[in-house]
Design a protein around this motif. Structure first.
Motif, short mmCIF file in Angstrom:
data_model
loop_
_atom_site.label_atom_id
_atom_site.label_comp_id
_atom_site.label_asym_id
_atom_site.label_seq_id
_atom_site.Cartn_x
_atom_site.Cartn_y
_atom_site.Cartn_z
N LYS A 182 0.82 -1.22 0.00
CA LYS A 182 0.00 0.00 0.00
C LYS A 182 0.85 1.27 0.00
N THR A 183 1.62 1.46 1.06
CA THR A 183 2.33 2.72 1.24
C THR A 183 3.43 2.89 0.19
N GLY A 184 3.34 3.95 -0.58
CA GLY A 184 4.32 4.23 -1.61
C GLY A 184 4.07 3.48 -2.90
N THR A 185 3.02 2.65 -2.94
CA THR A 185 2.71 1.87 -4.14
C THR A 185 1.32 2.23 -4.63
N ALA A 243 4.51 12.35 -15.39
CA ALA A 243 4.51 11.49 -14.21
C ALA A 243 4.31 12.36 -12.98
N PRO A 244 3.90 11.74 -11.85
CA PRO A 244 3.77 12.51 -10.62
C PRO A 244 5.07 13.23 -10.29
N LEU A 254 2.70 3.48 -11.14
CA LEU A 254 2.43 2.13 -11.65
C LEU A 254 1.96 2.15 -13.10
N ALA A 255 1.73 3.34 -13.65
CA ALA A 255 1.15 3.45 -14.99
C ALA A 255 1.91 2.69 -16.08
N PRO A 256 3.26 2.66 -16.07
CA PRO A 256 3.95 1.93 -17.15
C PRO A 256 3.84 0.41 -17.05
N LEU A 257 3.40 -0.13 -15.91
CA LEU A 257 3.43 -1.58 -15.71
C LEU A 257 2.54 -2.34 -16.69
N THR A 302 -3.85 9.10 -7.96
CA THR A 302 -5.04 9.49 -8.72
C THR A 302 -5.33 8.55 -9.89
N ASP A 303 -4.30 7.86 -10.40
CA ASP A 303 -4.51 7.02 -11.57
C ASP A 303 -4.65 5.54 -11.23
#
Length: 641
Positions: free
Chosen positions: A325-328, A637-638, A559-562, A454-455
């Motif tokens: 959760k935290t940071g992910t 990216a953020p 995580l968007a590129p995953l 947010t994404d």
């Protein structure tokens, strides 16, 4: 065309030594020149000169090939190059110099084509290493001095010129910095950073010169870590690439049996030679490495560093996602989510006084409070008489007014009594509650939380579309906090109150549902990342232990590129398998035709080369792909990436 097995992460380097990469690009020149001279001599009525030219051309390649075979045998590797050695030697022994020269040209041409394909496929990964700066301009008492990267230390002020690659991680000293992060994250547009904002090494200054304050030595910077990861990735061999090792002896045995049977049945040694000529294992030893290196290169281009072909293969197979959760799922930093002023105080003034005092504290929540004040444009003042009680808070004065910033225990110690809190507001989602007292009276209650990215909803939906059938949240937080935070997300199960061992156990338990991918970013995630079938560390700038334990590192804090990386991996694996089985099928058909007398050695060599070229070109399709797979989206990216 039989060639040395190229590891899929070697990107053009040869296992036969440092001289081979340079030689392979020019290897085809010798047989091509010899073939042309021979054909010209034949046309002019000098067959003996033609035969000599073809023989010498074949012998030149035969010497190179023999050295490779000897090297392989010394390493305990019975390579498939032995077939090429037998076919060229057989052509000379059976007085077929023209066939021998064509085989030599086909072999050498394959070496050159393989080197080109692998070099092109690995360009994005090798570019990361090639761009690493060697020196930096350090400010020494007002004078700029160029120093080696190893001499840089935290606190050094470094001038970053236009076009320079940032040598270390740090913060912008003053003004604004405009950075091109495309080589690390795939972002299409430069990103602007203000004073005191953190910036990553490896990015390029696309704006005006600025001063960077180093935060860590060069050896511990993000970019140095990426370079180490790339080097590690290039030294690994994928399970699919071991197809050549696993089936090489079988292919060699079938080839020799078929060639021997054709010779014994007909008494014609040319039948055996024709079988040897067309017995190409290139679909095994060329298609897989080229396709996988192409996939690694594509992934690196979108900011996803995959540590070798084996990890790329597993990325295409994962079915279960266990995520921290935290940071992910969240940003991993506290953010102000609620401000409730008590009494007659003004909210901006309360924030200004509290942030002024918290400048003296290194606590993460204190930093979040200061950043919130700066984001609102609040001008902070210099605090005085500051005292910090670890775990309790900070006391001091700002502009002559006594200020308290901390928890309930600090307020009790100074006899400041706050009204009861509303237990329903942020009761489960709050990371921390900060109380502020001014002039000895209650002033405000601030609540900080670590909100979801947010994404994250779109990312989870994309992962589902990529074949992830089950998503499990594994966190050390209380169950109530975790379930409240992820309510409404596409998550199948929540495992809460976990220590590092508990996360590892969760990964092990989920294996019954398929190959498991674990995504995390902290030191406490490292054991679970190592235990998973595929570990993914979020941002190479995170905990070094997580990046070391992971098989995949996302170079951008998102995580968007995953999902895009998974699609790239699936495409590369599919193309590799297509090339292997179609290529081997065509080769086997050609061998049978040659054994039955339908193909001469010369015709077999030409057909063999056509198959090999088709296999390599097909494998190189992994460099491209649909727009949503191979091209950056252009979204920024953020900021804390």
């Amino acid at each position: 065309m039989t060639t040395a097995a190229l590891h899929p992460t070697e990107t053009g380097r040869s296992r036969y030594g440092g001289w081979m990469p340079r030689l392979r690009g020019w290897l085809a020149v010798l047989p091509l020149v010899g073939l042309c001279i021979g054909l010209a001599a034949q046309a002019l009525g000098h067959p003996e000169v033609a035969a000599l030219a073809w023989t010498l051309a074949t012998l030149a390649i035969l010497v190179v090939l023999a050295s490779q075979v000897v090297t392989s045998l010394a390493q305990g590797d019975i390579g498939l190059d032995l077939v090429a050695l037998l076919s060229m030697g057989g052509a000379l022994a059976l007085s077929q110099p023209l066939a021998g020269a064509v085989i030599a040209l086909m072999y050498a041409g394959g070496q050159s084509l393989e080197a080109y394909a692998a070099g092109r496929a690995g360009r994005a990964m090798t570019a990361l290493i090639a761009r690493q700066p060697r020196t930096a301009l350090r400010d020494e008492d007002g004078a700029l001095r160029e120093v080696p990267l190893g001499a840089l230390m935290p606190g050094d002020r470094i001038l970053v010129r236009v076009g320079d690659v940032l040598p270390v991680d740090g913060r912008v000293a003053a003004g604004r910095a405009v950075l091109d992060r495309s080589s690390l994250t795939g972002e299409a547009l430069p990103v602007s950073f203000g004073a005191n904002e953190a910036v990553l090494s490896g990015t390029v200054n696309a704006g005006t010169p600025f001063t960077l304050v180093a935060e860590r030595p060069a050896s511990e910077s993000t970019y140095a870590g990426i370079v180490r990861l790339v080097e590690a990735a290039r030294s690994q061999k994928a399970p699919m690439a071991r197809l050549a090792d696993r089936y090489g002896l079988a292919v060699l045995a079938v080839t020799l049996l078929l060639a021997g049977a054709a010779w014994l049945a007909t008494g014609d040694p040319l039948r055996a030679l024709a079988v040897l000529v067309i017995a190409t294992p290139c679909p095994l030893i060329l298609a897989v490495p080229v396709a996988l290196v192409s996939g690694l290169s594509r992934a690196a281009g979108i900011g996803v560093l995959v540590k070798g072909g084996g990890a790329l293969e597993m990325l295409a197979k994962v079915r279960v996602l266990v995520v921290d959760k935290t940071g992910t799922l969240t940003h991993g930093t506290a953010r102000l989510v609620s401000t409730r002023v008590v009494g007659p105080f003004d909210e901006d003034e309360v924030l200004r006084l509290a942030a002024s005092l918290d400048q003296a504290s290194g606590h993460p929540v204190a930093r979040a409070l200061v950043e919130e004040a700066r984001a609102r444009g609040v001008a902070v003042s210099q605090p005085a008489m500051v005292t910090e009680l670890p775990g309790e808070g900070v006391t001091g004065s700002v502009d002559g007014r006594p200020i308290l910033v901390g928890g309930a225990r600090l307020m009790e110690l100074h006899d400041v009594r706050f009204p009861p809190a509303d237990a329903t507001r942020h009761a489960t989602a709050a990371v921390a509650t900060v109380l502020i007292a001014i002039d000895g009276a209650p002033a405000a209650r601030l609540e900080f939380a670590d909100p979801l990215r947010t994404d994250i909803c779109n990312v989870l939906a994309d992962l589902r579309a990529c074949g992830i059938g089950r998503v499990v949240l594994a966190t050390g937080d209380r169950r109530a906090v975790a379930e409240t935070l992820v309510a409404g997300l596409s998550i199948d199960a929540v495992a809460a109150d976990l220590d590092p061992t508990g996360k590892t156990d969760t990964v092990a338990a989920e294996r019954r549902n398929g190959p498991v991918m674990m995504v995390g970013d902290g030191v406490n995630d490292a054991p679970a990342l190592a235990a998973a079938d595929l570990g993914v560390a979020l941002s190479a700038r995170g905990a070094a232990a997580a990046a070391e334990a992971a098989d995949v590192v996302l170079l951008v804090d998102s995580l968007a590129p995953l999902p895009r990386a998974i699609r790239i991996a699936k495409r590369a694996r599919t193309i590799a398998l297509q090339s292997v089985w179609v290529g081997l099928g065509l080769s086997l058909a050609g061998m049978i035709a040659a054994a039955l007398g339908y193909l001469s050695p010369l015709q077999g060599a030409l057909l063999q080369e056509a198959i090999d070229v088709a296999v390599i070109l097909n494998a190189m399709r992994a460099l491209g792909g649909p727009r949503d797979v191979s091209e950056p989206t252009g979204r920024r990216a953020p900021r804390n990436a």
